[in-house]
Design a protein around this motif. Sequence first.
Motif, PDB file in Angstrom:
ATOM      1  N   VAL A  45       6.827  -0.242   8.588  1.00 36.87           N
ATOM      2  CA  VAL A  45       5.884  -1.366   8.597  1.00 36.87           C
ATOM      3  C   VAL A  45       4.515  -0.861   8.158  1.00 36.87           C
ATOM      4  O   VAL A  45       3.983   0.098   8.732  1.00 36.87           O
ATOM      5  CB  VAL A  45       5.789  -1.992   9.999  1.00 36.87           C
ATOM      6  CG1 VAL A  45       4.847  -3.198   9.982  1.00 36.87           C
ATOM      7  CG2 VAL A  45       7.171  -2.391  10.504  1.00 36.87           C
ATOM      8  N   GLN A  46       3.944  -1.515   7.146  1.00 37.62           N
ATOM      9  CA  GLN A  46       2.627  -1.115   6.646  1.00 37.62           C
ATOM     10  C   GLN A  46       1.585  -2.147   7.048  1.00 37.62           C
ATOM     11  O   GLN A  46       1.835  -3.355   7.016  1.00 37.62           O
ATOM     12  CB  GLN A  46       2.647  -0.970   5.123  1.00 37.62           C
ATOM     13  CG  GLN A  46       1.375  -0.356   4.552  1.00 37.62           C
ATOM     14  CD  GLN A  46       1.467  -0.107   3.055  1.00 37.62           C
ATOM     15  OE1 GLN A  46       2.087  -0.869   2.328  1.00 37.62           O
ATOM     16  NE2 GLN A  46       0.845   0.957   2.585  1.00 37.62           N
TER      17      GLN A  46
ATOM     18  N   ASP B 189       4.367   5.512  -2.115  1.00 33.98           N
ATOM     19  CA  ASP B 189       3.366   5.824  -1.109  1.00 33.98           C
ATOM     20  C   ASP B 189       3.626   7.232  -0.570  1.00 33.98           C
ATOM     21  O   ASP B 189       4.718   7.523  -0.071  1.00 33.98           O
ATOM     22  CB  ASP B 189       3.429   4.809   0.031  1.00 33.98           C
ATOM     23  CG  ASP B 189       2.338   5.033   1.057  1.00 33.98           C
ATOM     24  OD1 ASP B 189       1.307   4.358   0.977  1.00 33.98           O
ATOM     25  OD2 ASP B 189       2.523   5.906   1.937  1.00 33.98           O
ATOM     26  N   PRO B 190       2.657   8.140  -0.664  1.00 33.62           N
ATOM     27  CA  PRO B 190       2.924   9.536  -0.295  1.00 33.62           C
ATOM     28  C   PRO B 190       3.228   9.729   1.182  1.00 33.62           C
ATOM     29  O   PRO B 190       4.011  10.610   1.541  1.00 33.62           O
ATOM     30  CB  PRO B 190       1.633  10.260  -0.708  1.00 33.62           C
ATOM     31  CG  PRO B 190       0.585   9.193  -0.759  1.00 33.62           C
ATOM     32  CD  PRO B 190       1.296   7.943  -1.181  1.00 33.62           C
TER      33      PRO B 190
ATOM     34  N   ASP C 194      -1.436   4.185   7.466  1.00 38.16           N
ATOM     35  CA  ASP C 194      -1.252   2.743   7.674  1.00 38.16           C
ATOM     36  C   ASP C 194       0.219   2.367   7.875  1.00 38.16           C
ATOM     37  O   ASP C 194       0.612   1.232   7.618  1.00 38.16           O
ATOM     38  CB  ASP C 194      -1.846   1.949   6.502  1.00 38.16           C
ATOM     39  CG  ASP C 194      -1.329   2.413   5.148  1.00 38.16           C
ATOM     40  OD1 ASP C 194      -0.538   3.382   5.106  1.00 38.16           O
ATOM     41  OD2 ASP C 194      -1.707   1.816   4.125  1.00 38.16           O
ATOM     42  N   TRP C 195       1.029   3.325   8.338  1.00 34.83           N
ATOM     43  CA  TRP C 195       2.466   3.089   8.519  1.00 34.83           C
ATOM     44  C   TRP C 195       2.880   3.256   9.980  1.00 34.83           C
ATOM     45  O   TRP C 195       2.461   4.202  10.658  1.00 34.83           O
ATOM     46  CB  TRP C 195       3.293   4.049   7.667  1.00 34.83           C
ATOM     47  CG  TRP C 195       3.220   3.777   6.205  1.00 34.83           C
ATOM     48  CD1 TRP C 195       2.394   4.380   5.293  1.00 34.83           C
ATOM     49  CD2 TRP C 195       3.991   2.826   5.474  1.00 34.83           C
ATOM     50  NE1 TRP C 195       2.607   3.862   4.032  1.00 34.83           N
ATOM     51  CE2 TRP C 195       3.580   2.909   4.118  1.00 34.83           C
ATOM     52  CE3 TRP C 195       4.992   1.916   5.810  1.00 34.83           C
ATOM     53  CZ2 TRP C 195       4.134   2.115   3.116  1.00 34.83           C
ATOM     54  CZ3 TRP C 195       5.543   1.130   4.820  1.00 34.83           C
ATOM     55  CH2 TRP C 195       5.110   1.223   3.492  1.00 34.83           C
ATOM     56  N   VAL C 196       3.741   2.328  10.436  1.00 32.65           N
ATOM     57  CA  VAL C 196       4.478   2.480  11.690  1.00 32.65           C
ATOM     58  C   VAL C 196       5.956   2.480  11.296  1.00 32.65           C
ATOM     59  O   VAL C 196       6.466   1.476  10.783  1.00 32.65           O
ATOM     60  CB  VAL C 196       4.188   1.325  12.670  1.00 32.65           C
ATOM     61  CG1 VAL C 196       4.966   1.516  13.969  1.00 32.65           C
ATOM     62  CG2 VAL C 196       2.704   1.218  12.950  1.00 32.65           C
TER      63      VAL C 196
ATOM     64  N   THR D  91       7.396   9.889 -12.474  1.00 33.93           N
ATOM     65  CA  THR D  91       6.555  10.381 -11.399  1.00 33.93           C
ATOM     66  C   THR D  91       7.101   9.900 -10.061  1.00 33.93           C
ATOM     67  O   THR D  91       7.354   8.726  -9.871  1.00 33.93           O
ATOM     68  CB  THR D  91       5.115   9.862 -11.572  1.00 33.93           C
ATOM     69  OG1 THR D  91       4.635  10.282 -12.844  1.00 33.93           O
ATOM     70  CG2 THR D  91       4.226  10.383 -10.456  1.00 33.93           C
ATOM     71  N   GLY D  92       7.260  10.789  -9.118  1.00 34.26           N
ATOM     72  CA  GLY D  92       7.726  10.427  -7.794  1.00 34.26           C
ATOM     73  C   GLY D  92       9.210  10.221  -7.706  1.00 34.26           C
ATOM     74  O   GLY D  92       9.707   9.769  -6.685  1.00 34.26           O
TER      75      GLY D  92
END
Length: 370
Positions: A224-225, A123-124, A312-314, A80-81
């Motif tokens: 960055v999360q 993480d999608p 929640d990502w930069v 998966t993924g």
Amino acid sequence: MAGYGPNDFARWLRQRRAVRASQAGQPSSNWDDFYEDGRPVEFDPNRYSGCLRGIVLTILLVIVVLYMFTCGPFQGDDTTGQIGSNTVATSATSGTTGTSGTTGTTGTSSTTSTTQPRRSFSDPILAGILNLLGVEVDPDSPEVDEIADLLDDFIDSISTQMPAYRGPEIDITRAYLFSAVLTVAQADAAFNDSAFECGDTDPVVVCVTDPLDVAEGPLLVVAVQTAADIPTASTDKSYVYSLVFDSNGDPGNDWVGNPPFDWDFFIGSDRWYQAVYSHQNGEWALTATQLGDDTVPVPAQPSAVRVVISGDWVIWFVPEAELAAFPGALRPVTFAHDGAFTVSTRGGDVLGANPTEPLVTPPADPVPVP
């Protein structure tokens, strides 16, 4: 009736040999040529059933173990993924291409090689953004660093000051660091023509004023999360998400901070990228600042840097041309305040315990491009 063990079976064999030796030449049937205590007896298979069962169970156990170590792991792979699949690329004199898009080796003789599957980020949001970049990235490869950060480890720029604000949207949880070599087509499609257009709001894409085009060649990616989604249109709080570098590897011109800010978030760096959100005007802006040899900040540097903010990502994209020591030691930084940096409303986080720790250096080798 209880079964007989190996010792009983061995005793029976010894008796059998002894009787045969003493009765050599005498006729015997299939069942009455075994003697015990001088009397002929028949061999009773049930008598030794315990030993036989043990032998059979041992053989079955060996078969199961061999299966687990040879076939078992491949039956349980979770694909998966994953990008691509397990493929075999066979090359002849002209070479061929496998079904996953990897090219077989060209040579004068026929050879066979196995290509392992490439894994994508689970993480999608992150996976989707990196797919738009047009580069396949295996998060488990040695060209990718994953650095975890402690939860709820907020700090203030003054080490003795407890941070007043401790929102999860500024709590760094982990970062991925890697570089990739882009072609002209990839750079244009992702940044210049473009999938990530400056000023976009879904996802948010932030650039400097009059941004430079992203050129072909090496590009550093720093994802960055945080512990919660980042508010991209807050009405009560301002934010600063930064990525700072020792851009030339020379500590002599790095920032040391001014009293009383002994934990100034930019200590040990000389180039600063800051994605700034002002809740007063509801706008994002990106600034690039370079320290001169006299450690005086020179703002408004020309830059092709892009920062993408989603969930929640930069995610930072920094071209090689902007770092003399590419990929460059770095530190991700988060900060929240009331618009005036008031002590009673501010708080932040860095990757690591505090800004006095050394900056982290990404892997030198770029991720392989299929």
